[in-house]
Write an enzyme that holds these catalytic residues in place. Structure first.
Site, PDB file in Angstrom:
ATOM      1  N   HIS A 131      16.194  27.501  27.403  1.00 13.07           N
ATOM      2  CA  HIS A 131      16.624  26.299  28.095  1.00 13.07           C
ATOM      3  C   HIS A 131      18.063  26.497  28.535  1.00 13.07           C
ATOM      4  CE1 HIS A 131      13.392  23.423  28.132  1.00 13.07           C
ATOM      5  NE2 HIS A 131      13.111  23.655  26.849  1.00 13.07           N
ATOM      6  N   ASP A 161      21.073  24.792  34.483  1.00 11.57           N
ATOM      7  CA  ASP A 161      19.900  24.385  35.260  1.00 11.57           C
ATOM      8  C   ASP A 161      20.227  24.093  36.725  1.00 11.57           C
ATOM      9  OD1 ASP A 161      18.131  24.626  33.190  1.00 11.57           O
ATOM     10  OD2 ASP A 161      17.950  22.476  32.786  1.00 11.57           O
TER      11      ASP A 161
END
Length: 381
Positions: A131, A161
């Protein structure tokens, strides 16, 4: 109103989470027609998170069961009519489904095939889960964020991200489209969060190389280590951000604060402990908003640290329309801005599968009734 700069561009987005949908939203904001291909178990949902699913605004949704034997062929029919495909699966997944770069570029040689991953398409960790926090940890970025006395601080998932991931996918797609316009040949864009985040560290690595940055947290120019580029608590327990790096801005800061310090000693590090204590003491004397009123419009480079709701209502943000209420949802406006082809956020995230029939008709792909009948496609009610 003029269409956005990407009007006429067709994008197929294979449904995912995080940076992939953000990249699709970005392209849709700029005027591209983005069709998101979702899974059958999600048919009938409104976006991935209801009407407030901002990263899926401006898109249309079709449902294909890519594990059904008839669905890959249908997707390739869409790809044949598209300019871009973006996907965020682990390496090898689309190849196993029969919709990898080889199959797609064979059907559409001008296609830009954008791949969004954390670790990239190759390397020792390419098949591993991860992540945002794990990707930015491995690049060194996370270690540099936070105070010297505490642990690294997580910068939401903005840095990995969306900064190093989704934005770099969009940049790569646009660059590949430019190349395809010149050469007639599409290509694969391998956008990895570790690569993008490392790229964003260019200035930091440059400072480190020339000895202007220490590989320690909270002791450097831009990480709170310098007292005139730091965050201070105010009387009401809130905070102000100070960024008075240049000499003229620093002088204005100490003048407005009425600090008894020598402005010529700004970069004398032996004076910094005294300076920091003075700044901490002074800012604790008034509330955040009182300081904001004092500093507003000055060149002291001081700003109140606002919450998200406060920021949306700030006069400057409101005047520019940087954050707006669109379809009843508070969200960022489209960015950047264009003089001749203004871009705008699209409609609220669609109901998953609501556009299956319409997209196949608009893109002149036949056989949708058979696909729905076999379960390869779903039209949501």
């Amino acid at each position: 109103m003029a269409a956005g700069p990407l009007a006429g561009l067709r994008v197929v987005e294979l449904g995912g989470i995080g940076p992939g949908p953000f990249a699709g939203m970005f392209l849709a904001d700029l005027g591209a027609e983005v069709v998101r291909v979702d899974r059958p178990e999600r048919a009938g949902e409104v976006g991935a998170g209801g009407p407030a699913d901002v990263t899926n605004r401006g898109k249309r949704s079709v449902v294909l069961d890519l594990k059904h034997p008839d669905a890959p062929g249908a997707l390739l029919e869409l790809v044949e009519r598209a300019d871009v495909l973006i996907e965020g699966f682990r390496p090898g997944v689309t190849e196993r489904l029969g919709i990898g770069p080889h199959e797609c570029l064979a059907r559409n040689p001008r296609l830009v095939y954008g791949r969004m991953t954390g670790w990239g398409q190759d390397g020792p960790l390419s098949a591993a889960a991860g992540h945002d926090i794990t990707y930015i940890a491995l690049t060194g970025a996370l270690s540099a964020i936070g105070s010297a006395a505490g642990p690294p601080q997580i910068p939401l998932n903005l840095l990995g991200d969306f900064g190093g991931g989704g934005c770099y996918l969009v940049i790569g797609v646009l660059a590949a489209l430019h190349a395809a316009a010149r050469t007639g040949q599409g290509q694969v864009v391998d956008a990895a969060i570790v690569d993008g985040t490392a790229h964003l560290l260019a200035s930091t690595f440059a400072k480190l190389s020339r000895g202007a940055w220490t590989d320690e947290r909270g002791v450097n120019q831009l990480d709170g280590g310098w007292p005139f580029y730091a965050v201070y608590e105010t009387k009401d327990g809130k905070h102000v951000a100070v960024g008075a790096l240049e000499a003229k801005f620093y002088r204005r800061l100490i003048d407005l604060l009425e600090l008894d310090v020598d402005p010529e000693r700004q970069h004398d590090q032996s004076s910094w402990p005294h300076l920091r204590r003075g700044l901490e003491k002074r800012f604790a004397e008034r509330t955040r908003d009182e300081w904001a009123t004092l500093f507003e419009g000055t060149d002291a480079c001081v700003a109140p640290v606002l919450g998200l709701t406060e920021a949306a209502a700030h006069p400057h943000v409101a005047a520019r329309g940087s954050v707006l209420a669109h379809d009843g949802v508070v969200q960022p406006a489209a960015a950047p801005r264009f003089s001749a082809t203004p871009s705008n956020p699209g409609h609220t995230a669609p109901t998953v599968g609501a556009d299956t029939r319409a997209v196949f008709a608009d893109w002149e792909v036949g056989g949708i009734d058979e696909l729905i009948g076999s379960g390869a496609a779903v039209q949501a009610r």
